[in-house]
Design a protein around this motif. Structure first.
Motif, PDB file in Angstrom:
ATOM      1  N   VAL A 113      16.329  36.103   4.704  1.00  0.00           N
ATOM      2  CA  VAL A 113      17.497  35.571   4.012  1.00  0.00           C
ATOM      3  C   VAL A 113      17.626  34.070   4.248  1.00  0.00           C
ATOM      4  O   VAL A 113      17.902  33.305   3.334  1.00  0.00           O
ATOM      5  N   SER A 136      22.792  39.929   5.978  1.00  0.00           N
ATOM      6  CA  SER A 136      23.050  41.240   5.405  1.00  0.00           C
ATOM      7  C   SER A 136      23.173  42.229   6.561  1.00  0.00           C
ATOM      8  O   SER A 136      23.266  41.830   7.715  1.00  0.00           O
ATOM      9  N   GLY A 184      20.720  40.433  11.019  1.00  0.00           N
ATOM     10  CA  GLY A 184      20.961  40.578   9.586  1.00  0.00           C
ATOM     11  C   GLY A 184      20.286  39.517   8.738  1.00  0.00           C
ATOM     12  O   GLY A 184      20.586  39.377   7.563  1.00  0.00           O
ATOM     13  N   GLN A 215      15.789  41.288   5.377  1.00  0.00           N
ATOM     14  CA  GLN A 215      16.197  42.333   4.438  1.00  0.00           C
ATOM     15  C   GLN A 215      14.977  43.084   3.926  1.00  0.00           C
ATOM     16  O   GLN A 215      13.876  42.565   3.916  1.00  0.00           O
TER      17      GLN A 215
END
Length: 115
Positions: A72, A40, A97, A100
């Protein structure tokens, strides 16, 4: 005369098509799908620290069973493959990323279980 013109045009079109090639090259990496658990948006340092405090209140490491609302893809974040995520691995995961922010309902559930 007409036959010579038509033949010349046909030859020019054929040669032009043969020399045109396949077009622009495909950018490197664009054909490789991301691993399962798509990354993300990366978290900035402050947001990463906030999430780390929620995920690992003791501040040492984060086990796989506690990481679910935050991570994630656990295997991508656990870089040394020792079965737990250190704060350093967590910060690296934030930048890539793989970490989250949990949704509001998850945060509320976590608060309820701490009391």
């Amino acid at each position: 005369m007409k036959l010579a013109i038509v033949t010349s045009v046909a030859i020019l079109i054929g040669v032009g098509s043969a020399l045109a090639g396949g077009g622009a090259p495909v950018p490197e990496g664009s054909q490789n799908p991301p691993p399962s658990g798509r990354p993300s948006a990366s978290l900035d340092d402050a947001a990463c620290q906030d999430v780390w405090k929620m995920a690992a209140p003791a501040g040492d490491t984060l086990s796989k069973d506690k990481a679910t609302p935050f991570v994630v893809n656990y295997e991508m974040v656990d870089a040394d493959k020792n079965g737990s995520i250190s704060q350093s691995e967590f910060q690296t995961g934030c930048g890539k990323g793989w970490i989250q922010k949990p949704d509001a309902s998850t945060v509320n559930e976590m608060k309820d279980t701490k009391q």
